[in-house]
Design an enzyme around this catalytic site. Structure first.
Site, mmCIF file in Angstrom:
data_model
loop_
_atom_site.group_PDB
_atom_site.id
_atom_site.type_symbol
_atom_site.label_atom_id
_atom_site.label_comp_id
_atom_site.label_asym_id
_atom_site.label_seq_id
_atom_site.Cartn_x
_atom_site.Cartn_y
_atom_site.Cartn_z
ATOM 1 N N LYS A 41 0.826 -1.198 0.000
ATOM 2 C CA LYS A 41 0.000 0.000 0.000
ATOM 3 C C LYS A 41 0.867 1.257 0.000
ATOM 4 O O LYS A 41 0.417 2.330 -0.369
ATOM 5 C CB LYS A 41 -0.879 0.029 1.273
ATOM 6 C CG LYS A 41 -1.788 -1.148 1.424
ATOM 7 C CD LYS A 41 -2.394 -1.146 2.843
ATOM 8 C CE LYS A 41 -3.173 -2.433 3.064
ATOM 9 N NZ LYS A 41 -3.535 -2.601 4.490
ATOM 10 N N GLY A 42 2.120 1.090 0.435
ATOM 11 C CA GLY A 42 2.979 2.247 0.694
ATOM 12 C C GLY A 42 3.191 3.179 -0.481
ATOM 13 O O GLY A 42 3.349 4.374 -0.316
ATOM 14 N N GLU A 97 7.833 2.839 -5.826
ATOM 15 C CA GLU A 97 7.942 2.349 -4.449
ATOM 16 C C GLU A 97 8.034 3.504 -3.466
ATOM 17 O O GLU A 97 8.536 4.573 -3.808
ATOM 18 C CB GLU A 97 9.223 1.503 -4.320
ATOM 19 C CG GLU A 97 8.983 0.012 -4.371
ATOM 20 C CD GLU A 97 8.394 -0.565 -3.066
ATOM 21 O OE1 GLU A 97 7.742 0.166 -2.288
ATOM 22 O OE2 GLU A 97 8.615 -1.763 -2.834
ATOM 23 N N ASP A 98 7.597 3.254 -2.268
ATOM 24 C CA ASP A 98 7.736 4.245 -1.205
ATOM 25 C C ASP A 98 9.180 4.341 -0.720
ATOM 26 O O ASP A 98 9.744 5.409 -0.591
ATOM 27 C CB ASP A 98 6.792 3.918 -0.027
ATOM 28 C CG ASP A 98 6.848 2.451 0.409
ATOM 29 O OD1 ASP A 98 7.621 1.646 -0.167
ATOM 30 O OD2 ASP A 98 6.099 2.094 1.344
ATOM 31 N N ASP A 101 14.814 -0.532 1.123
ATOM 32 C CA ASP A 101 15.549 -0.805 2.345
ATOM 33 C C ASP A 101 16.630 -1.850 2.001
ATOM 34 O O ASP A 101 17.668 -1.500 1.462
ATOM 35 C CB ASP A 101 14.513 -1.293 3.367
ATOM 36 C CG ASP A 101 15.056 -1.435 4.768
ATOM 37 O OD1 ASP A 101 15.947 -0.668 5.133
ATOM 38 O OD2 ASP A 101 14.567 -2.307 5.513
ATOM 39 N N LYS A 129 17.289 3.953 1.533
ATOM 40 C CA LYS A 129 18.235 3.823 2.652
ATOM 41 C C LYS A 129 19.418 3.022 2.119
ATOM 42 O O LYS A 129 19.483 1.803 2.317
ATOM 43 C CB LYS A 129 17.599 3.030 3.796
ATOM 44 C CG LYS A 129 16.469 3.710 4.545
ATOM 45 C CD LYS A 129 16.002 2.779 5.668
ATOM 46 C CE LYS A 129 14.743 3.257 6.329
ATOM 47 N NZ LYS A 129 14.175 2.239 7.253
ATOM 48 N N PHE A 150 13.633 4.445 11.026
ATOM 49 C CA PHE A 150 12.312 3.981 10.621
ATOM 50 C C PHE A 150 11.405 5.187 10.412
ATOM 51 O O PHE A 150 11.159 5.962 11.323
ATOM 52 C CB PHE A 150 11.718 3.023 11.667
ATOM 53 C CG PHE A 150 10.542 2.294 11.123
ATOM 54 C CD1 PHE A 150 10.730 1.154 10.344
ATOM 55 C CD2 PHE A 150 9.248 2.760 11.329
ATOM 56 C CE1 PHE A 150 9.642 0.491 9.797
ATOM 57 C CE2 PHE A 150 8.161 2.095 10.781
ATOM 58 C CZ PHE A 150 8.356 0.963 10.016
ATOM 59 N N ASP A 157 3.961 3.204 6.771
ATOM 60 C CA ASP A 157 3.233 2.967 8.026
ATOM 61 C C ASP A 157 4.106 2.442 9.141
ATOM 62 O O ASP A 157 5.193 1.909 8.919
ATOM 63 C CB ASP A 157 2.117 1.953 7.788
ATOM 64 C CG ASP A 157 2.670 0.530 7.600
ATOM 65 O OD1 ASP A 157 3.491 0.332 6.694
ATOM 66 O OD2 ASP A 157 2.293 -0.359 8.386
ATOM 67 N N ARG A 163 0.064 6.377 7.550
ATOM 68 C CA ARG A 163 0.241 6.441 6.096
ATOM 69 C C ARG A 163 -0.231 7.788 5.544
ATOM 70 O O ARG A 163 0.254 8.262 4.532
ATOM 71 C CB ARG A 163 -0.576 5.334 5.412
ATOM 72 C CG ARG A 163 -0.037 3.934 5.650
ATOM 73 C CD ARG A 163 -0.752 2.960 4.717
ATOM 74 N NE ARG A 163 -0.576 1.572 5.092
ATOM 75 C CZ ARG A 163 0.472 0.814 4.765
ATOM 76 N NH1 ARG A 163 1.454 1.319 4.058
ATOM 77 N NH2 ARG A 163 0.537 -0.443 5.144
HETATM 78 P P1 IMP Z 1 13.075 -4.237 1.351
HETATM 79 O O1 IMP Z 1 12.697 -5.507 0.668
HETATM 80 O O2 IMP Z 1 13.882 -4.477 2.597
HETATM 81 O O3 IMP Z 1 13.727 -3.220 0.437
HETATM 82 O O4 IMP Z 1 11.716 -3.714 1.924
HETATM 83 C C1 IMP Z 1 11.156 -2.539 1.583
HETATM 84 C C2 IMP Z 1 9.790 -2.441 2.226
HETATM 85 O O5 IMP Z 1 9.899 -2.463 3.671
HETATM 86 C C3 IMP Z 1 9.187 -1.118 1.880
HETATM 87 O O6 IMP Z 1 8.447 -1.186 0.702
HETATM 88 C C4 IMP Z 1 8.361 -0.812 3.120
HETATM 89 O O7 IMP Z 1 7.096 -1.413 2.973
HETATM 90 C C5 IMP Z 1 9.101 -1.465 4.257
HETATM 91 N N1 IMP Z 1 9.962 -0.480 4.958
HETATM 92 C C6 IMP Z 1 11.308 -0.410 4.923
HETATM 93 N N2 IMP Z 1 11.771 0.620 5.674
HETATM 94 C C7 IMP Z 1 10.679 1.222 6.188
HETATM 95 C C8 IMP Z 1 10.497 2.372 7.040
HETATM 96 O O8 IMP Z 1 11.435 3.068 7.481
HETATM 97 N N3 IMP Z 1 9.211 2.689 7.348
HETATM 98 C C9 IMP Z 1 8.149 1.970 6.889
HETATM 99 N N4 IMP Z 1 8.272 0.901 6.082
HETATM 100 C C10 IMP Z 1 9.520 0.519 5.737
HETATM 101 MG MG MG Z 2 6.552 -0.930 0.138
#
Ligand code: IMP
Ligand code: MG
Length: 173
Positions: A41-42, A97-98, A101, A129, A150, A157, A163
């Site tokens: 949803k992000g 994407e939001d 990470d 990040k 975070f 969220d 959100r």
């Molecule tokens: P990745 O697979 O580790 O890159 O995961 C990314 C997903 O983790 C994002 O699309 C977010 O849904 C969630 N996420 C990562 N960091 C944060 C944060 O700081 N706040 C909220 N959601 C996060």
């Molecule tokens: Mg996401």
């Protein structure tokens, strides 16, 4: 109970960055159309604002994925929870994407979507990040590089809350 949230990026900073990204994408895709894929949803708040700033023809689709992980860290493999409505063949796709990470989610998503034979796939994320990166992902458009904190707001969220904040904040723990 409400948490204390410190502003990291103001509404004005986020809005002007999205405008800038929209202008870049419009230039890069001049003479073409773009097919935006929102990762729910992000990504939804960011995608709506971004789409409004793109001047070439835009189509939209949505998908939802969950990672096989232990909650806070994604393991790598992703499961499609809601698939796209439209085929991707021949389309110039941008995944919106939001935040990126570890990069695990996008790494797997790109692999899955390439099998559907789009003309191209690029990635556009509001936040990145880079310190946290584990998987190899080629990110084409980044709004802001942020520290390893975070964050919430603008689609992001904390236990499904915040959100709807119009800015990016850090939850104080
Ligand atoms: P990745 O697979 O580790 O890159 O995961 C990314 C997903 O983790 C994002 O699309 C977010 O849904 C969630 N996420 C990562 N960091 C944060 C944060 O700081 N706040 C909220 N959601 C996060
Ligand atoms: Mg996401």
């Amino acid at each position: 109970m409400s948490d204390k949230i410190n502003v990291l990026l103001t509404e004005e900073e986020v809005d002007s960055k999205i405008k800038e990204l929209g202008e870049r994408i419009s230039k890069d895709y001049a003479g073409k159309s773009v097919h935006l894929i929102c990762v729910l949803k992000g990504g939804v708040f960011f995608m709506c604002e971004l789409a409004k700033r793109i001047t070439v023809p835009v189509s939209l689709d949505f998908m939802s994925v969950s990672s096989y992980g232990n909650g806070t860290t994604s393991s790598g493999a992703v499961k499609i929870v809601k698939d796209l409505d439209e085929p991707l063949e021949g389309k110039d796709v941008i995944i919106v994407e939001d935040i990126i990470d570890s990069g695990n989610t996008l790494h797997y998503l790109v692999e899955i979507l390439y099998k559907r034979k789009p003309s191209s796939i690029k990635i556009c994320t509001l936040l990145d990040k880079p310190e946290r990166r584990v998987a190899d992902v080629n990110v084409d458009y980044v709004g802001f590089n942020i520290p390893d904190k975070f964050v919430v707001g603008y689609g992001l969220d904390y236990a499904q809350k915040y959100r709807n904040l119009p800015y990016i904040g850090v939850v104080e723990v």
